[in-house]
Enzyme design. Structure first.
Site, short mmCIF file in Angstrom:
data_model
loop_
_atom_site.label_atom_id
_atom_site.label_comp_id
_atom_site.label_asym_id
_atom_site.label_seq_id
_atom_site.Cartn_x
_atom_site.Cartn_y
_atom_site.Cartn_z
N GLU A 234 0.83 -1.20 0.00
CA GLU A 234 0.00 0.00 0.00
C GLU A 234 0.87 1.25 0.00
OE1 GLU A 234 -2.59 -0.48 3.42
OE2 GLU A 234 -2.70 -2.64 3.04
N GLU A 345 -9.75 5.43 2.90
CA GLU A 345 -10.08 4.61 4.07
C GLU A 345 -10.05 5.50 5.31
OE1 GLU A 345 -8.18 0.94 6.77
OE2 GLU A 345 -7.31 1.44 4.82
#
Length: 430
Positions: A234, A345
């Site tokens: 990520e 997120e």
């Protein structure tokens, strides 16, 4: 006839004896309580000393001896550490590793950013650059402070995400909502073998309501199932007061090979990622930040698998190849990825399932459009021939669209893009 009374002298003796006995019992009780209290304080003190020693040991392991240090305007200290002394080489499998200074191959077919108008392309830098740069053969590492570690739930969990923080578009049952407080608004592709991904990510500074929450915008390179064996790489930007101690927008990376359980971490807070670049510090603040209705700023993130060596490389912007994750760190990603995700997120910590006002992206919904809502543009994937191409069959996913939403699109200037984000708590998202 009345019983004879004891003489006054005898009664006095009895009273004295009883008084002495009572005093003795009281003194014994007090001594026992004092001993217990002293013992309790002693145990607390010993625990405190033990924790202090553990924190110091952890800091010594993370903060390698620098050849120079640079104080950033935001209060960070950036240590210039010899490249061979970085935390990656604490990993037992990297003891004799030969550093790959550059990738053997770079992906071809990069989206032509020159198509984008100049007003739409603003240069982003890191705050610490204002006070200096690191020399060749060193890498910049944000120094970890004692208060950083103490904010974590435990020393062991410092620098790690909570479990199950990856969105799973194939599972949207109601009981998945707010699981561990993680919520997402993403675009994704699946059903093929992927060898990397790219995106241009709009940069904001979302508001975080509570210190143990965060908001981020990133791409995910995923392999395996969404169970115990998930592999994930990520990269993007985040605001995380719990991790960094402030509300600055920061460049970050993360990796895990077991669904965030024991392996992996943010940035360089564990062994694994090998940094090769001396100009960009993982976890350091980036600026400038986009303004609502005003100037917009973007970063480019590219992650790809070197077809020769098999390592996963990270590039920031058009000029900075930062380093790589060795392929042995992973099981599924040792071969390829099975899903790519792009988006936002947040973590919402309200225990009753309601929402805080922690924002995602700009804190505004997609329908507000450019200059107001946050976006990803020019999203691409790397195929088996090491070529970047537009993704096919892009889907979108969000747990609760009335809190955070996503809208896909495509045009000649932005390629495949989407707007995403939201304010969290609002009249339609209690």
């Amino acid at each position: 006839m009345a019983a004879p009374r004891a003489p006054p002298s005898s009664r006095r003796c009895l009273f004295v004896l009883l008084a002495v006995l009572a005093a003795t019992l009281l003194l014994s009780a007090c001594c026992a309580e004092g001993a217990a209290a002293t013992g309790g304080k002693g145990m607390t003190r010993r625990r405190q000393l033990l924790r202090q020693r553990q924190v110091q040991h952890h800091l010594k392991r993370l903060n390698k001896a620098p050849v120079a240090s640079i104080e950033s305007p935001d209060g960070d200290i950036i240590d210039c550490v010899p490249i061979a002394s970085q935390p990656a080489f604490d990993h037992p499998f990297l003891k004799d590793h030969t550093i790959q200074t550059r990738p053997a191959y770079h992906p071809e077919g990069l989206y032509d950013e020159s198509k984008v108008a100049s007003k739409d392309r603003q240069k982003i830098t890191q705050m610490w650059h204002q006070n200096g740069m690191c020399q060749e053969n060193t890498i910049p590492i944000r120094r970890t402070k004692k208060e950083d570690v103490l904010r974590a739930s435990s020393i062991k969990r410092y620098g790690k995400k909570m479990h199950k923080s990856t969105p799973n578009p194939s599972s949207v049952e109601p009981n998945m909502l707010n699981e561990n407080g993680h919520q997402h608004a993403i675009a994704y592709v699946e059903g093929d073998k992927y060898y990397g991904a790219k995106a241009t990510i709009n940069v904001w500074q979302p508001s975080i309501q509570q210190g143990n929450e965060f908001s981020l915008s990133q791409l995910w390179i995923l392999g395996g199932s969404f169970g115990q064996d998930l592999n994930s790489i990520e990269a993007g930007w985040q605001v995380s007061p719990d991790l960094y101690g402030d509300n600055n927008t920061r460049l970050f990376t993360y990796w895990t090979s077991d669904a965030y359980q024991a392996t992996g971490c943010y940035n360089l807070l564990c062994s694994g990622f090998i940094q090769t670049n001396n100009q960009i510090a993982m976890g350091a603040s980036i600026f400038p930040i986009s303004n609502y209705g005003g100037s917009q700023y973007d970063i480019n993130i590219l992650v790809w698998k070197d077809p020769k060596e098999g390592n996963w490389w990270l590039q920031f912007g058009n000029d900075y190849v930062l380093g790589y994750w060795p392929s042995f760190l992973f099981s599924y990603l040792a071969d390829s990825a099975s899903m790519i995700e792009w988006g936002g997120e947040v973590v919402n910590t309200e225990p009753d399932g309601s929402h805080t006002s922690t924002q995602m992206g700009s804190g505004h919904f997609p329908e507000e459009g450019f200059g107001k809502s946050s976006y990803f543009k020019n999203i691409q994937v790397v195929d088996s021939t090491n070529n970047l191409k537009a993704p096919r069959g892009v889907g979108s996913y969000t747990e609760q669209s009335n809190c955070y939403d996503v809208q896909n699109g495509n045009n000649g200037d932005w390629g495949t893009y989407f707007y995403y984000g939201g304010p969290g708590k609002n009249p339609n998202c209690p």
